[in-house]
Design an enzyme around this catalytic site. Sequence first.
Site, PDB file in Angstrom:
ATOM      1  N   GLU A   1      10.614  16.628  15.192  1.00 39.39           N
ATOM      2  CA  GLU A   1      10.966  16.362  13.805  1.00 39.39           C
ATOM      3  C   GLU A   1      10.327  17.423  12.906  1.00 39.39           C
ATOM      4  O   GLU A   1       9.124  17.624  12.915  1.00 39.39           O
ATOM      5  CB  GLU A   1      10.493  14.969  13.374  1.00 39.39           C
ATOM      6  CG  GLU A   1      10.951  14.594  11.978  1.00 39.39           C
ATOM      7  CD  GLU A   1      10.554  13.175  11.587  1.00 39.39           C
ATOM      8  OE1 GLU A   1      11.341  12.516  10.890  1.00 39.39           O
ATOM      9  OE2 GLU A   1       9.459  12.735  11.991  1.00 39.39           O
TER      10      GLU A   1
ATOM     11  N   LYS B   1       0.840  -1.200   0.000  1.00 38.01           N
ATOM     12  CA  LYS B   1       0.000   0.000   0.000  1.00 38.01           C
ATOM     13  C   LYS B   1       0.874   1.248   0.000  1.00 38.01           C
ATOM     14  O   LYS B   1       1.559   1.527   0.970  1.00 38.01           O
ATOM     15  CB  LYS B   1      -0.922   0.058   1.226  1.00 38.01           C
ATOM     16  CG  LYS B   1      -2.005   1.138   1.076  1.00 38.01           C
ATOM     17  CD  LYS B   1      -2.724   1.442   2.374  1.00 38.01           C
ATOM     18  CE  LYS B   1      -2.047   2.560   3.151  1.00 38.01           C
ATOM     19  NZ  LYS B   1      -2.067   3.863   2.436  1.00 38.01           N
TER      20      LYS B   1
ATOM     21  N   GLU C   1       9.932   1.521  10.638  1.00 35.18           N
ATOM     22  CA  GLU C   1      10.967   2.518  10.342  1.00 35.18           C
ATOM     23  C   GLU C   1      10.276   3.866  10.413  1.00 35.18           C
ATOM     24  O   GLU C   1       9.512   4.231   9.516  1.00 35.18           O
ATOM     25  CB  GLU C   1      11.570   2.259   8.953  1.00 35.18           C
ATOM     26  CG  GLU C   1      12.897   2.953   8.736  1.00 35.18           C
ATOM     27  CD  GLU C   1      12.751   4.346   8.155  1.00 35.18           C
ATOM     28  OE1 GLU C   1      12.691   5.306   8.961  1.00 35.18           O
ATOM     29  OE2 GLU C   1      12.691   4.473   6.937  1.00 35.18           O
TER      30      GLU C   1
ATOM     31  N   CYS D   1      13.527  10.980   6.580  1.00 31.10           N
ATOM     32  CA  CYS D   1      13.598  10.601   7.997  1.00 31.10           C
ATOM     33  C   CYS D   1      15.027  10.646   8.511  1.00 31.10           C
ATOM     34  O   CYS D   1      15.251  10.726   9.720  1.00 31.10           O
ATOM     35  CB  CYS D   1      12.994   9.223   8.215  1.00 31.10           C
ATOM     36  SG  CYS D   1      13.748   7.929   7.206  1.00 31.10           S
TER      37      CYS D   1
END
Length: 493
Positions: free
Chosen positions: A340, A138, A210, A244
Amino acid sequence: MVEVAGVVDRAREGSKSLRALSVKERLEHLRLLRTAILDRSEEIIQRVQEETHKSRSDILMSEMFGALDVIAWHEKNAEKALSPKKLPTPITMMGKKSELWYEPRGVSFIISPWNYPFFQAIVPIAAAFAAGNGVVYKPSEHTPLEGLLESLLETANFAPNWVQVVYGDGKVGEAVIDQKPDQIMFTGSTRTGKKIMEQASRYLIPVELELGGKDPMIVFEDVNIPRTAAGAIFGALTATGQSCTSVERLYVHESIHDEFVSELVRQVNQLTQADTDAKDNDLGSMTVPFQADIVAEHVEDAKARGAKILTGQEWDGHSDLIPPMVITGLPEDAKAVTEETFGPLIPVLTFRDEQEVIDRANDTPYGLTGSVWSGDDERARRVAGQLQAGGISINNVMATEATPVLPFGGYKNSGFGRHKGEDGLHAWCNVKSVIVDKDGDKLEPNWYPYTEKKYQMFSRMMKAWFTDSSAKLAKFGILGTTLENYAQKARRS
């Protein structure tokens, strides 16, 4: 369009024929996939650019080259890595063979993010497929690349149910998980990762996560400043900062801070940026509007705390074409330091000594990657060894994730599990422990019946083997032979 209902059952049925193939035969399909990607590379880059708004060269180097590199690694190494591995059998199990078998898990459900839609599709699919798993994939609803992957797989002669692609938002992902795949790999935000893990826990489905990062880059006073500044810019601004593993905290030794920042600003001001498919453009725009909102929030917080915005001051706080911003004078609790950002900000902080910067770099809920820069190799290695991260680049940046042989992943709120490399390939497997013995009428000494004499003999053997002595092997052998002979006679009639 693949029907979501029953997709895991179809993948499980497809995996039967896939499992019947040898690893070598599966790798031939990956070779065909590699060829198809090469033949259509410009088309793929164009599709990714249209949906992500990243620079074309960025896509070529990070997504295309990276995906092909991983496929090529599997072609060269997967057959050996998935072959049964013989291990030394201890003397206490003499005469037997110890082996590890690497078998497919069954059906792997892969959910990828919007920032690297091609790379994050090809890399896990290639590994899961090489290991023999049926795949349900997906993509993010924001960058689905609809129809592209399916056409590439068809060219590579993939059977219809070996890899199925489902489209939609998180509800589609939830529906697939409720069909109980045998494994889930998710790449994306920590928030969503926790939701997936919670749902998977109802069915005890193993997960690989992750997730996000707040990766530090530590720069000591003995570096080559122009090269290191160039590395910082690349690490912070790749994919317009939407990675990331972006450099999100840049720690520079106080003795070179001013010179380093000056060089940083000089190089940033030389970059080109536009939402275009031009091949000589450095930076694109943000992929999704909500990420621009987060960047604006972090910039406003920095300004309110007295930080200095040295580049990109012209940004209006709304446009998706966010210029790279070098920011100095940030307090430790600023959002650009603690949360972040996932955007083109370069927060520069100073440090004085080694232990101080290690402690500050580790003072984060994340632990994905990082980098250490120094002319002193011993110091760089020492610091790298103390950083809480899944991967560290020394005198380079974002390099561990670009190397197919190295497993990739993090810990703390950056997730867990590893993919890529041999260790990562085994994550797609049920690792089965096997002991092989010979048939015959010989009984094991530790089998029934238990007798007082056998108890005494086992006690002497245990003490002989686990007591430090130069003669222990000989003594253990004599006692073992005596016990073996006794065990065959001690059967109860």
